[in-house]
Enzyme design. Structure first.
Site, PDB file in Angstrom:
ATOM      1  N   LYS A 157      -2.210  -4.757  15.740  1.00  0.00           N
ATOM      2  CA  LYS A 157      -2.726  -3.533  15.120  1.00  0.00           C
ATOM      3  C   LYS A 157      -3.706  -2.832  16.071  1.00  0.00           C
ATOM      4  CE  LYS A 157      -2.160  -2.044  11.529  1.00  0.00           C
ATOM      5  NZ  LYS A 157      -1.137  -1.084  11.018  1.00  0.00           N
ATOM      6  N   ASP A 161      14.181   1.933  10.725  1.00  0.00           N
ATOM      7  CA  ASP A 161      13.094   1.359  11.532  1.00  0.00           C
ATOM      8  C   ASP A 161      12.283   2.479  12.185  1.00  0.00           C
ATOM      9  OD1 ASP A 161      11.690   0.009  13.670  1.00  0.00           O
ATOM     10  OD2 ASP A 161      13.097  -1.652  13.400  1.00  0.00           O
ATOM     11  N   ASN A 166     -13.965 -16.280  -0.122  1.00  0.00           N
ATOM     12  CA  ASN A 166     -12.652 -16.560  -0.718  1.00  0.00           C
ATOM     13  C   ASN A 166     -12.745 -17.442  -1.967  1.00  0.00           C
ATOM     14  OD1 ASN A 166     -11.473 -15.083   1.314  1.00  0.00           O
ATOM     15  ND2 ASN A 166     -11.093 -16.867   2.616  1.00  0.00           N
ATOM     16  N   GLU A 169       4.219  -5.136  10.165  1.00  0.00           N
ATOM     17  CA  GLU A 169       4.166  -6.526   9.707  1.00  0.00           C
ATOM     18  C   GLU A 169       2.689  -6.769   9.420  1.00  0.00           C
ATOM     19  OE1 GLU A 169       6.504  -8.692   9.080  1.00  0.00           O
ATOM     20  OE2 GLU A 169       8.156  -7.417   9.743  1.00  0.00           O
ATOM     21  N   TYR A 199      -1.690 -10.751  14.521  1.00  0.00           N
ATOM     22  CA  TYR A 199      -1.612  -9.542  13.675  1.00  0.00           C
ATOM     23  C   TYR A 199      -2.663  -8.527  14.105  1.00  0.00           C
ATOM     24  CZ  TYR A 199      -2.756  -6.520   9.696  1.00  0.00           C
ATOM     25  OH  TYR A 199      -3.060  -5.429   8.916  1.00  0.00           O
ATOM     26  N   ILE A 250       0.846  -1.206   0.000  1.00  0.00           N
ATOM     27  CA  ILE A 250       0.000   0.000   0.000  1.00  0.00           C
ATOM     28  C   ILE A 250       0.879   1.253   0.000  1.00  0.00           C
ATOM     29  CG2 ILE A 250      -1.819   1.272   1.221  1.00  0.00           C
ATOM     30  CD1 ILE A 250      -2.705  -1.448   2.420  1.00  0.00           C
TER      31      ILE A 250
HETATM   32  P1  NAD Z   1       3.314  -4.694   3.510  1.00  0.00           P
HETATM   33  O1  NAD Z   1       3.677  -5.833   4.393  1.00  0.00           O
HETATM   34  O2  NAD Z   1       3.200  -4.914   2.041  1.00  0.00           O
HETATM   35  O3  NAD Z   1       4.339  -3.495   3.718  1.00  0.00           O
HETATM   36  C1  NAD Z   1       4.801  -3.098   4.967  1.00  0.00           C
HETATM   37  C2  NAD Z   1       6.006  -2.195   4.767  1.00  0.00           C
HETATM   38  O4  NAD Z   1       6.481  -1.769   6.059  1.00  0.00           O
HETATM   39  C3  NAD Z   1       7.194  -2.885   4.082  1.00  0.00           C
HETATM   40  O5  NAD Z   1       7.725  -2.036   3.102  1.00  0.00           O
HETATM   41  C4  NAD Z   1       8.193  -3.108   5.225  1.00  0.00           C
HETATM   42  O6  NAD Z   1       9.534  -3.108   4.785  1.00  0.00           O
HETATM   43  C5  NAD Z   1       7.892  -1.918   6.116  1.00  0.00           C
HETATM   44  N1  NAD Z   1       8.261  -2.153   7.530  1.00  0.00           N
HETATM   45  C6  NAD Z   1       8.017  -3.244   8.279  1.00  0.00           C
HETATM   46  N2  NAD Z   1       8.503  -3.076   9.517  1.00  0.00           N
HETATM   47  C7  NAD Z   1       9.044  -1.841   9.563  1.00  0.00           C
HETATM   48  C8  NAD Z   1       9.694  -1.074  10.569  1.00  0.00           C
HETATM   49  N3  NAD Z   1       9.881  -1.560  11.797  1.00  0.00           N
HETATM   50  N4  NAD Z   1      10.141   0.165  10.271  1.00  0.00           N
HETATM   51  C9  NAD Z   1       9.971   0.675   9.009  1.00  0.00           C
HETATM   52  N5  NAD Z   1       9.375  -0.015   8.026  1.00  0.00           N
HETATM   53  C10 NAD Z   1       8.907  -1.248   8.295  1.00  0.00           C
HETATM   54  O7  NAD Z   1       1.943  -4.144   4.117  1.00  0.00           O
HETATM   55  P2  NAD Z   1       0.725  -3.442   3.386  1.00  0.00           P
HETATM   56  O8  NAD Z   1      -0.223  -4.471   2.950  1.00  0.00           O
HETATM   57  O9  NAD Z   1       1.252  -2.459   2.418  1.00  0.00           O
HETATM   58  O10 NAD Z   1       0.067  -2.686   4.633  1.00  0.00           O
HETATM   59  C11 NAD Z   1       0.451  -1.359   4.971  1.00  0.00           C
HETATM   60  C12 NAD Z   1      -0.351  -0.928   6.188  1.00  0.00           C
HETATM   61  O11 NAD Z   1      -1.734  -0.970   5.896  1.00  0.00           O
HETATM   62  C13 NAD Z   1      -0.138  -1.815   7.413  1.00  0.00           C
HETATM   63  O12 NAD Z   1      -0.129  -1.010   8.541  1.00  0.00           O
HETATM   64  C14 NAD Z   1      -1.360  -2.716   7.407  1.00  0.00           C
HETATM   65  O13 NAD Z   1      -1.687  -3.134   8.716  1.00  0.00           O
HETATM   66  C15 NAD Z   1      -2.404  -1.779   6.847  1.00  0.00           C
HETATM   67  N6  NAD Z   1      -3.514  -2.424   6.138  1.00  0.00           N
HETATM   68  C16 NAD Z   1      -3.283  -3.340   5.162  1.00  0.00           C
HETATM   69  C17 NAD Z   1      -4.346  -3.911   4.475  1.00  0.00           C
HETATM   70  C18 NAD Z   1      -4.127  -4.914   3.356  1.00  0.00           C
HETATM   71  O14 NAD Z   1      -5.093  -5.501   2.871  1.00  0.00           O
HETATM   72  N7  NAD Z   1      -2.916  -5.137   2.899  1.00  0.00           N
HETATM   73  C19 NAD Z   1      -5.655  -3.558   4.804  1.00  0.00           C
HETATM   74  C20 NAD Z   1      -5.866  -2.604   5.806  1.00  0.00           C
HETATM   75  C21 NAD Z   1      -4.782  -2.041   6.462  1.00  0.00           C
HETATM   76  P1  TYD Z   2      -5.017 -12.790   3.214  1.00  0.00           P
HETATM   77  O1  TYD Z   2      -4.818 -12.336   1.806  1.00  0.00           O
HETATM   78  O2  TYD Z   2      -3.890 -13.441   3.924  1.00  0.00           O
HETATM   79  O3  TYD Z   2      -5.567 -11.538   4.029  1.00  0.00           O
HETATM   80  P2  TYD Z   2      -6.213 -11.483   5.525  1.00  0.00           P
HETATM   81  O4  TYD Z   2      -5.888 -12.717   6.257  1.00  0.00           O
HETATM   82  O5  TYD Z   2      -5.536 -10.264   6.073  1.00  0.00           O
HETATM   83  O6  TYD Z   2      -7.688 -11.295   5.316  1.00  0.00           O
HETATM   84  O7  TYD Z   2      -6.230 -13.788   3.231  1.00  0.00           O
HETATM   85  C1  TYD Z   2      -7.497 -13.419   2.708  1.00  0.00           C
HETATM   86  C2  TYD Z   2      -8.436 -14.581   2.937  1.00  0.00           C
HETATM   87  O8  TYD Z   2      -7.996 -15.684   2.124  1.00  0.00           O
HETATM   88  C3  TYD Z   2      -8.423 -15.083   4.370  1.00  0.00           C
HETATM   89  O9  TYD Z   2      -9.739 -15.497   4.722  1.00  0.00           O
HETATM   90  C4  TYD Z   2      -7.505 -16.294   4.325  1.00  0.00           C
HETATM   91  C5  TYD Z   2      -7.720 -16.836   2.925  1.00  0.00           C
HETATM   92  N1  TYD Z   2      -6.561 -17.514   2.317  1.00  0.00           N
HETATM   93  C6  TYD Z   2      -6.721 -18.775   1.753  1.00  0.00           C
HETATM   94  O10 TYD Z   2      -7.818 -19.362   1.758  1.00  0.00           O
HETATM   95  N2  TYD Z   2      -5.623 -19.363   1.194  1.00  0.00           N
HETATM   96  C7  TYD Z   2      -4.401 -18.774   1.186  1.00  0.00           C
HETATM   97  O11 TYD Z   2      -3.421 -19.400   0.675  1.00  0.00           O
HETATM   98  C8  TYD Z   2      -4.257 -17.473   1.751  1.00  0.00           C
HETATM   99  C9  TYD Z   2      -2.924 -16.771   1.766  1.00  0.00           C
HETATM  100  C10 TYD Z   2      -5.372 -16.868   2.299  1.00  0.00           C
END
Ligand code: NAD
Ligand code: TYD
Length: 353
Positions: free
Chosen positions: A163, A58, A258, A83, A159, A12
């Site tokens: 958060k 960090d 899913n 993370e 996780y 993101i």
């Molecule tokens: P991601 O895992 O793809 O990216 C996380 C980034 O943070 C990476 O670039 C990593 O190197 C960096 N990072 C990790 N630990 C760090 C630290 N200690 N100091 C500095 N940088 C660090 O995650 P994402 O999917 O891009 O998610 C970004 C944010 O959005 C997160 O806070 C996540 O909880 C939130 N979020 C994600 C989703 C989703 O669907 N992916 C949905 C809602 C909220």
């Molecule tokens: P994921 O993409 O890991 O996001 P989150 O757990 O943050 O919602 O998973 C999305 C949904 O897909 C979740 O219900 C778990 C499921 N899932 C599978 O069924 N198989 C897979 O291999 C993975 C990675 C996720």
């Protein structure tokens, strides 16, 4: 003016930085630890753009962060560093506690010290925007109403718990010290640059390699899906016009099981990239053991964001998933690199660590 984005080399974060610089001229200092999930290649198009500076570090570094704040004097911090993968948090919660809780705590302390020393307009306009998830609210039954901002917190995975803890810290730093905080809680994102450990990019990657598409349990768990660019728009809007101290839910109003998501991917792939052996991609679907503590349903009510800030998603699930597939098909070298680990070698070469 400048903003400090943390985690801006992740999924993101890199979409956010790219969109930000496409939309406006305000420079970005990007603080990212470059864990396995962070990839400077996502920001390759900014290589010669002086408005972007990537700092490898960090959020919990109490020496580095104050120096960065003093040097660049940002008007806002957008905290995306975390993370982020539930399955990894189940296998090893340590990094999640360290970055998401303790890292956020240190970042808040650094931000608070910096903000407290500001005065006048600089102090008034400063914002700390914390990006969080709908997973903090726990799991819904099929007929429950969607999560509103007032829904009680009930995180179920390490996780989600980490958060939730970070959200509480942000709230407390706003309430007690007056730090001008904003929080967004968003549903599942998908789109370009998502690491192929998450459901959608994992299934695209496996499908193209002719490998099984793993469905946890019965595959009927429901998530709300939002195209990543729509999330980035929401973050920009909340940063500009959100009310200090408030939280905003962000979602696509797009609930899908899913199994349905994976079947949609398979249908699209059958048309876009038919398998050489004439078989369908659906044949690769494989039911595997369920995730421990697997949340059954998330659904998000983003009415507040719509009413107060006039936000709405631009993509439907169909249009977003189509764009996502096209991106992955056109960027197979990116996928090959992140899945082979070669990009980490590139990071060492580029940054000398
Ligand atoms: P991601 O895992 O793809 O990216 C996380 C980034 O943070 C990476 O670039 C990593 O190197 C960096 N990072 C990790 N630990 C760090 C630290 N200690 N100091 C500095 N940088 C660090 O995650 P994402 O999917 O891009 O998610 C970004 C944010 O959005 C997160 O806070 C996540 O909880 C939130 N979020 C994600 C989703 C989703 O669907 N992916 C949905 C809602 C909220
Ligand atoms: P994921 O993409 O890991 O996001 P989150 O757990 O943050 O919602 O998973 C999305 C949904 O897909 C979740 O219900 C778990 C499921 N899932 C599978 O069924 N198989 C897979 O291999 C993975 C990675 C996720």
């Amino acid at each position: 003016m400048t903003i400090l984005v943390t985690g801006g080399a992740g999924f993101i974060g890199s979409n956010f930085v790219l969109d930000w610089l496409a939309e406006r001229d305000e420079p970005v200092v990007n603080l990212d630890k470059l864990t396995y999930a962070g990839n400077p290649r996502n920001l390759g198009s900014l290589e010669r753009d002086s408005r972007h500076v990537l700092v490898v570090g960090d959020i919990g570094d109490t020496r580095l962060v104050p120096i960065l704040l003093e040097r660049h004097r940002p008007r806002a911090i957008v905290n995306l560093a975390a993370e982020s993968h539930v399955d990894r948090s189940i296998h090893g919660p340590d990094h999640f506690v360290q970055t998401n809780i303790i890292g956020t705590y240190h970042l808040l302390q650094s931000a608070c010290a910096y903000w407290s020393a500001l005065s006048g307009t600089e102090r008034d306009r400063f914002r700390f925007l914390h990006v969080s998830t709908d997973e903090v609210y726990g799991s819904l039954d099929p007929d429950d109403v969607a999560f509103s901002e007032n829904h009680p917190y009930a995180p179920n995975s390490p996780y989600a718990a980490s958060k939730a803890a970070s959200d509480h810290l942000v709230r407390a730093w706003g309430h007690t010290y007056g730090l001008p905080v904003l929080t967004t809680n968003c549903s599942n994102n998908y789109g370009p640059f998502q690491f192929p450990e998450k459901l959608i990019p994992l299934c695209i990657h496996n499908a193209l390699a002719g490998k099984p598409l793993p469905i946890y349990g019965d595959g009927r768990q429901i998530r709300d899906w939002l195209y990543v660019k729509d999330h980035c728009n929401a973050i920009r809007l909340v940063l500009e016009s959100g009310q200090v101290g408030e939280t905003y839910n962000v979602g696509g109003n797009s609930e899908h099981a899913n199994l349905e998501v994976v079947r949609t991917l398979c249908r699209l792939l059958n048309d876009m990239m038919p398998r050489a052996n004439g078989a369908t991609y659906q044949e690769l679907i494989a039911f595997v053991s369920d995730r421990p503590g697997h949340d059954r349903r998330y659904a998000i009510d983003s009415g507040k964001l719509r009413r107060e800030l006039d936000w709405r998603p631009m993509e439907t699930f169909d249009s977003g998933i189509g764009k996502t597939l096209e991106w992955y098909l056109a960027n197979q070298d990116w996928v090959a690199e992140v899945t082979s680990g070669a990009y980490r070698d590139w990071v060492k070469t580029q940054y000398g660590r």
